[in-house]
Design a protein around this motif. Structure first.
Motif, PDB file in Angstrom:
ATOM      1  N   GLY A 170       0.777  -1.234   0.000  1.00 28.47           N
ATOM      2  CA  GLY A 170       0.000   0.000   0.000  1.00 28.47           C
ATOM      3  C   GLY A 170       0.805   1.279   0.000  1.00 28.47           C
ATOM      4  O   GLY A 170       0.237   2.370   0.120  1.00 28.47           O
ATOM      5  N   PHE A 171       2.128   1.179  -0.137  1.00 33.37           N
ATOM      6  CA  PHE A 171       2.947   2.389  -0.159  1.00 33.37           C
ATOM      7  C   PHE A 171       2.890   3.064  -1.535  1.00 33.37           C
ATOM      8  O   PHE A 171       2.872   2.388  -2.569  1.00 33.37           O
ATOM      9  CB  PHE A 171       4.418   2.050   0.135  1.00 33.37           C
ATOM     10  N   ALA A 172       2.883   4.384  -1.515  1.00 30.37           N
ATOM     11  CA  ALA A 172       3.178   5.161  -2.724  1.00 30.37           C
ATOM     12  C   ALA A 172       4.681   5.367  -2.734  1.00 30.37           C
ATOM     13  O   ALA A 172       5.259   5.847  -1.755  1.00 30.37           O
ATOM     14  CB  ALA A 172       2.451   6.497  -2.692  1.00 30.37           C
ATOM     15  N   VAL A 173       5.332   4.969  -3.823  1.00 26.36           N
ATOM     16  CA  VAL A 173       6.794   5.018  -3.917  1.00 26.36           C
ATOM     17  C   VAL A 173       7.207   6.152  -4.852  1.00 26.36           C
ATOM     18  O   VAL A 173       6.808   6.184  -6.016  1.00 26.36           O
ATOM     19  CB  VAL A 173       7.347   3.675  -4.419  1.00 26.36           C
ATOM     20  N   PHE A 174       8.006   7.074  -4.318  1.00 26.72           N
ATOM     21  CA  PHE A 174       8.504   8.212  -5.088  1.00 26.72           C
ATOM     22  C   PHE A 174      10.018   8.098  -5.268  1.00 26.72           C
ATOM     23  O   PHE A 174      10.724   7.598  -4.392  1.00 26.72           O
ATOM     24  CB  PHE A 174       8.198   9.528  -4.374  1.00 26.72           C
ATOM     25  N   ILE A 175      10.496   8.593  -6.407  1.00 29.20           N
ATOM     26  CA  ILE A 175      11.932   8.747  -6.636  1.00 29.20           C
ATOM     27  C   ILE A 175      12.255  10.227  -6.497  1.00 29.20           C
ATOM     28  O   ILE A 175      11.582  11.066  -7.094  1.00 29.20           O
ATOM     29  CB  ILE A 175      12.324   8.233  -8.038  1.00 29.20           C
ATOM     30  N   VAL A 176      13.280  10.536  -5.717  1.00 27.18           N
ATOM     31  CA  VAL A 176      13.666  11.931  -5.463  1.00 27.18           C
ATOM     32  C   VAL A 176      15.131  12.065  -5.868  1.00 27.18           C
ATOM     33  O   VAL A 176      16.039  11.705  -5.115  1.00 27.18           O
ATOM     34  CB  VAL A 176      13.447  12.301  -3.984  1.00 27.18           C
ATOM     35  N   THR A 177      15.337  12.561  -7.072  1.00 20.13           N
ATOM     36  CA  THR A 177      16.673  12.506  -7.669  1.00 20.13           C
ATOM     37  C   THR A 177      17.278  13.885  -7.856  1.00 20.13           C
ATOM     38  O   THR A 177      16.560  14.856  -8.125  1.00 20.13           O
ATOM     39  CB  THR A 177      16.606  11.784  -9.041  1.00 20.13           C
ATOM     40  N   CYS A 178      18.590  13.936  -7.732  1.00 21.75           N
ATOM     41  CA  CYS A 178      19.318  15.155  -8.073  1.00 21.75           C
ATOM     42  C   CYS A 178      19.493  15.243  -9.597  1.00 21.75           C
ATOM     43  O   CYS A 178      19.799  16.288 -10.135  1.00 21.75           O
ATOM     44  CB  CYS A 178      20.664  15.152  -7.367  1.00 21.75           C
ATOM     45  N   ALA A 180      11.527   5.649 -15.788  1.00 22.34           N
ATOM     46  CA  ALA A 180      11.075   5.188 -14.471  1.00 22.34           C
ATOM     47  C   ALA A 180       9.904   4.199 -14.543  1.00 22.34           C
ATOM     48  O   ALA A 180       9.892   3.215 -13.788  1.00 22.34           O
ATOM     49  CB  ALA A 180      10.711   6.379 -13.582  1.00 22.34           C
ATOM     50  N   PRO A 181       8.934   4.400 -15.437  1.00 21.43           N
ATOM     51  CA  PRO A 181       7.847   3.416 -15.485  1.00 21.43           C
ATOM     52  C   PRO A 181       8.357   2.022 -15.868  1.00 21.43           C
ATOM     53  O   PRO A 181       8.012   1.037 -15.203  1.00 21.43           O
ATOM     54  CB  PRO A 181       6.903   3.987 -16.553  1.00 21.43           C
ATOM     55  N   ALA A 182       9.174   1.940 -16.906  1.00 18.10           N
ATOM     56  CA  ALA A 182       9.656   0.632 -17.353  1.00 18.10           C
ATOM     57  C   ALA A 182      10.669   0.053 -16.365  1.00 18.10           C
ATOM     58  O   ALA A 182      10.651  -1.142 -16.060  1.00 18.10           O
ATOM     59  CB  ALA A 182      10.284   0.754 -18.749  1.00 18.10           C
ATOM     60  N   ALA A 183      11.569   0.877 -15.859  1.00 21.02           N
ATOM     61  CA  ALA A 183      12.650   0.367 -15.019  1.00 21.02           C
ATOM     62  C   ALA A 183      12.203   0.068 -13.597  1.00 21.02           C
ATOM     63  O   ALA A 183      12.669  -0.898 -12.984  1.00 21.02           O
ATOM     64  CB  ALA A 183      13.807   1.378 -14.996  1.00 21.02           C
TER      65      ALA A 183
END
Lengths: 310, 310
Positions: free
Chosen positions: B157-165, B175-178
């Motif tokens: 149930g987690f929403a997973v975010f990527i926070v990148t420099c 990001a969707p495919a990987a």
């Protein structure tokens, strides 16, 4: 067994038919207009598109309540403009104040709050405040046909975003409960922030400086920043939404852009051209030529508000 | 029937146990640490946390390829710094160039592209490029244990975010495919944009001016802007992630913050303190005192990369 009507508050007619037809095409793998779920991005304006914005946007009333609390402790505010005019009337005359004064009010009332603190206050206000004339709770001023439409789109694999000229933090405070939209799927106007230590713990704290006024073309740029994908479905109600509707229609493949016309004096309001935030002239005038479908509240909606206004 | 191990690439030990324990607590309605799904927000850094960033971030290689294409048509670029140094070496010496020159390279190579055009180019590059020394495709340089961990969290149930420099548009392109992460759930560095008519159609077009360098405290401010909710789970690898890890831990209730230590010369790299972007000194030094759990690539990961490097 027949499927239950997913849009019971939408009257039969060309608008409803266009929505059903669009959704059927993009979800039918055998159709030329089929879109994989990742491309099913739908965006809605907020004030005047998802809930009532008349005679003043709800956030103005929220700001007034907070300013009155502050003024009760700092009497000097009551003597100074723009605060005095804002506090002297039950229904602030925002048209006369102008945008700059309104922003100044927002800065005074919210600067220095942590994100968590602001969210709590906004959620509490929306849960208890009442509309000034509709005889219903603010929380019951969302449009029933739009609640159905958002659920309808989500059930068909759409990611639904709210793109508001209002404060992003204000709308996020109640978007999950009111619309089933996660805070991260709300894009709005924002002020600059800093990371501040309050009680030794890092928090995001608002500053008195505008970061992004999320209106007109800025809505499009912020869609680029926050969503990263051009929407295929857009629903707005004002000139401030026109750029977003045009951006949506400009992509290849199936597209649907809708513009809500407030033409229902009986059940809500009819306020073409007499509204500070939404003159609704340019958008209405050019909708046809631009391929934007005008939705008539009066003709297209069987119901406007949820039942049991409480 | 026993449940299949959801984290087969994670070795038994205190790190794996802490992850499983955290997830069990926050999803158990009978536990004091239970969190409703809306509060299950997890954030991951990108370069060096989700995929290999050594010896240079992948985006530097992508930029170099595009710059070489441009230079083949504009020979003068080959004679001028910082372009010359960048093009003269197969492996650009970014440490020596400095950040300002790198940004200038980014502006030259990407300004004026529409969002759609940039996304196409980035996705195409990631799909075909190879890592300079690992003998595998760039697309196969994601860390297998992290792919499992993100799927594990989403299933709970987690929403997973990527926070990148890195550039938000670059990471969103794959990001969707990987990673199974939607573009709107990627937050990154961004340049200013404008809405431009190309071929008569409105598009979002990049400008040569920085909007947000998404590192250190800016990661926290951008979490406020894009997510609106304080995360409860954060995974980083560098000093630039420290503010985000501390922000995550500073909230009330259950929290887990992890820091990946690149200490695996055999399977990946060991590069403490010798990396332009990630000296990894402050974060590693203070992790224990701050309640951040250090993840050892060497000890905690049974596998580093997906099989079939191709």
């Amino acid at each position: 067994m027949a499927e239950r009507d997913p849009l019971p508050s939408w009257n039969a007619g060309p608008t409803r038919a266009a929505i059903l037809d669009f959704a059927a095409r993009v979800t039918d793998e055998a159709h030329a207009d089929f879109l994989p779920p990742a491309e099913r991005v739908a965006v809605f304006g907020h004030d005047g598109t998802l809930w009532c914005e008349y005679p003043v946007p709800m956030q103005v009333l929220f700001t007034r309540e907070r300013l009155a609390q502050i003024a009760s402790r700092h009497a000097a505010l009551r003597q100074r403009e723009p605060f005095k005019a804002f506090l002297d009337s039950e229904l602030p005359q925002v048209d006369a104040m102008g945008l700059r004064a309104l922003l100044q009010l927002g800065f005074v009332t919210y600067a220095g709050l942590t994100l968590e603190d602001f969210t709590r206050r906004a959620a509490a206000w929306v849960a208890t405040a009442r509309h000034p004339s509709l005889h219903r709770a603010v929380a019951a001023c969302a449009y029933q046909p739009q609640l159905e439409l958002m659920a309808f789109l989500r059930a068909r694999g759409f990611a639904v975003f709210i793109v508001t000229c209002g404060s992003v933090d204000f709308v996020r405070a109640f978007a999950p409960a009111a619309y089933g939209v996660a805070p991260s799927q709300v894009i709005g106007s924002s002020v600059k922030t800093q990371v501040d230590l309050q009680g030794g713990q890092a928090s995001v704290v608002t500053l008195s400086e505008m970061q992004s006024w999320n209106d007109r073309e800025t809505k499009v740029r912020n869609l680029g920043l926050h969503v990263g994908v051009r929407p295929v479905f857009a629903f707005g109600n004002a000139d401030g939404d026109l750029a977003m509707l045009r951006y949506t229609l400009a992509g290849a493949g199936p597209r649907l852009a809708l513009l809500l016309h407030h033409d229902d004096e009986q059940r809500e309001f009819a306020y073409d051209g007499d509204f500070f935030f939404s003159p609704l002239d340019e958008a209405l005038q050019h909708a046809g030529a631009l391929g934007i479908r005008v939705v008539s509240m009066r003709r297209d909606w069987a119901t406007v508000f949820p039942e049991a206004p409480s």
